[in-house]
Enzyme design. Structure first.
Site, short mmCIF file in Angstrom:
data_model
loop_
_atom_site.label_atom_id
_atom_site.label_comp_id
_atom_site.label_asym_id
_atom_site.label_seq_id
_atom_site.Cartn_x
_atom_site.Cartn_y
_atom_site.Cartn_z
N GLN A 101 115.53 38.70 47.19
CA GLN A 101 116.01 37.58 46.38
C GLN A 101 114.91 37.12 45.42
OE1 GLN A 101 118.33 34.68 49.15
NE2 GLN A 101 117.10 35.98 50.46
N ASN A 102 113.72 37.70 45.59
CA ASN A 102 112.58 37.27 44.78
C ASN A 102 112.59 37.96 43.42
OD1 ASN A 102 111.98 35.96 47.10
ND2 ASN A 102 110.35 37.36 47.73
N HIS A 119 118.47 38.79 42.61
CA HIS A 119 118.51 37.66 41.68
C HIS A 119 117.80 37.96 40.36
CE1 HIS A 119 119.28 34.73 45.28
NE2 HIS A 119 120.37 35.33 44.87
N CYS A 148 112.85 34.63 19.93
CA CYS A 148 112.87 36.01 19.45
C CYS A 148 112.71 35.99 17.93
CB CYS A 148 114.23 36.56 19.86
SG CYS A 148 114.72 38.10 19.16
N SER A 189 115.58 31.41 53.88
CA SER A 189 116.25 30.32 54.58
C SER A 189 117.71 30.67 54.84
CB SER A 189 116.14 29.02 53.79
OG SER A 189 116.74 29.19 52.52
N1 APR Z 1 106.25 33.89 56.38
C1 APR Z 1 107.56 33.97 56.74
N2 APR Z 1 108.47 33.05 56.37
C2 APR Z 1 108.05 32.01 55.64
C3 APR Z 1 106.69 31.85 55.23
C4 APR Z 1 105.76 32.86 55.64
N3 APR Z 1 104.47 32.81 55.31
N4 APR Z 1 106.60 30.71 54.51
C5 APR Z 1 107.83 30.19 54.47
N5 APR Z 1 108.72 30.96 55.13
C6 APR Z 1 110.18 30.81 55.27
C7 APR Z 1 110.68 29.39 55.38
O1 APR Z 1 110.71 28.98 56.74
C8 APR Z 1 112.09 29.51 54.79
O2 APR Z 1 113.03 29.84 55.79
O3 APR Z 1 110.75 31.34 54.09
C9 APR Z 1 111.98 30.69 53.82
C10 APR Z 1 112.02 30.31 52.36
O4 APR Z 1 113.28 29.80 52.05
P1 APR Z 1 113.71 29.44 50.56
O5 APR Z 1 112.62 28.70 49.88
O6 APR Z 1 115.04 28.80 50.63
O7 APR Z 1 113.77 30.88 49.84
P2 APR Z 1 114.98 31.90 49.73
O8 APR Z 1 115.72 32.01 51.00
O9 APR Z 1 114.42 33.14 49.13
O10 APR Z 1 115.89 31.19 48.65
C11 APR Z 1 117.03 31.85 48.20
O11 APR Z 1 117.37 30.21 46.50
O12 APR Z 1 116.60 28.79 44.83
C12 APR Z 1 117.17 30.00 45.11
O13 APR Z 1 117.25 31.83 43.69
C13 APR Z 1 116.38 31.18 44.58
O14 APR Z 1 116.23 33.42 45.50
C14 APR Z 1 116.15 32.04 45.81
C15 APR Z 1 117.26 31.59 46.73
#
Ligand code: APR
Length: 248
Positions: A101-102, A119, A148, A189
């Site tokens: 998702q990154n 994404h 542009c 998450s």
């Molecule tokens: N190692 C493992 N897990 C971690 C660490 C770490 N060092 N640090 C944080 N986390 C976990 C947190 O506990 C959380 O569950 O990573 C998760 C990050 O969650 P989000 O910030 O919600 O990221 P993500 O799930 O990728 O979000 C999904 O939301 O805003 C949108 O488009 C954006 O792609 C993103 C999507």
């Protein structure tokens, strides 16, 4: 924890097809903050800044508040032990695909060769008028929003809230999720759909779902077989080391 590391290494080793679904948590140790939770981007910035409606309304503000900061963080980020761990799994033939998702490109930088950018990617911008593409590193940031040559505004090639996931990514991810034997779910998450459905699809098709996260998520109780609670860097380094040891 050692027990769980060995269990994960064995499950990966026994599996035919292993895939990973990653989220912002895997890049935290590279200095890129997560979105949700403590220290998350949405603590400081209203999530509406990631919506296409807001960008269309006021691109200057979105560039100024959100995109500029993302560029600064991603520009200087390098892969950490978590990304490298997944690259090591691929190198020994134990990981096929990373669905991420990154948008930071760190999986490819670490050496994974089949990465689905669910994404989109922050590495590229495109003009909203003529659609011409430009690498983010070559964007002239002296004027916000950057434009542009045709006068159109550049936008990152990422999926804003309110936009569709590119069809080919969605179709391929669903297919991969339904065919894998093990899915590693790392640092997400698991609240944003449809990405969060991939482990559900995997589970319903008989795969083992192994979660790596610092905390419980909505998947933990219902979908995940088990959770390795810890930092992605440490956990993936340990799993890769265990598998490399057995691989010799
Ligand atoms: N190692 C493992 N897990 C971690 C660490 C770490 N060092 N640090 C944080 N986390 C976990 C947190 O506990 C959380 O569950 O990573 C998760 C990050 O969650 P989000 O910030 O919600 O990221 P993500 O799930 O990728 O979000 C999904 O939301 O805003 C949108 O488009 C954006 O792609 C993103 C999507």
């Amino acid at each position: 924890m050692e027990e769980l590391i060995r269990r994960a290494a064995k499950d990966i080793s026994d599996a035919g097809k292993v895939v990973a679904l990653t989220g912002a948590g895997i890049s935290v140790e590279s200095g890129i903050p997560p979105f949700r939770g403590k220290g998350g981007v949405w603590e400081r910035i209203d999530p509406e800044y990631a919506s296409i409606e807001k960008f269309m309304q006021d691109p200057e503000d979105v560039w100024d508040v959100l995109i500029r900061e993302m560029k600064e963080l991603i520009d200087k980020a390098i892969p950490n032990e978590g990304h490298k761990g997944l690259a090591r799994l691929e190198a020994i033939g134990k990981l096929q695909t990373v669905i991420t998702q990154n948008v930071d490109g760190l999986h490819q930088m670490a050496g994974n060769t089949d990465v689905i950018e669910f994404h989109g990617t922050f590495a590229w911008q495109y003009c909203m008028e003529c659609r011409k593409r430009c690498e983010t590193s070559r964007i002239d940031m002296s004027r916000i929003p950057p434009r542009c040559g045709c006068g159109g505004i550049y936008r990152p090639d990422v999926v804003f809230f309110g936009e569709m996931i590119p069809q080919q990514h969605l179709i391929r991810s669903r297919q991969i999720a339904s065919e894998c034997d093990v899915m590693l779910v790392v640092g997400t998450s698991a609240v944003v759909h449809p990405a969060a459905m991939m482990p559900v699809i995997a589970k319903h098709n008989g795969a083992k779902v192994i979660e790596i996260n610092m905390e419980h998520t909505p998947l933990t109780r219902e979908i995940s077989d088990y959770l390795l609670m810890g930092r992605a860097g440490q956990v993936l380094n340990d799993i890769a080391a265990e598998l490399e040891k057995n691989d010799k």
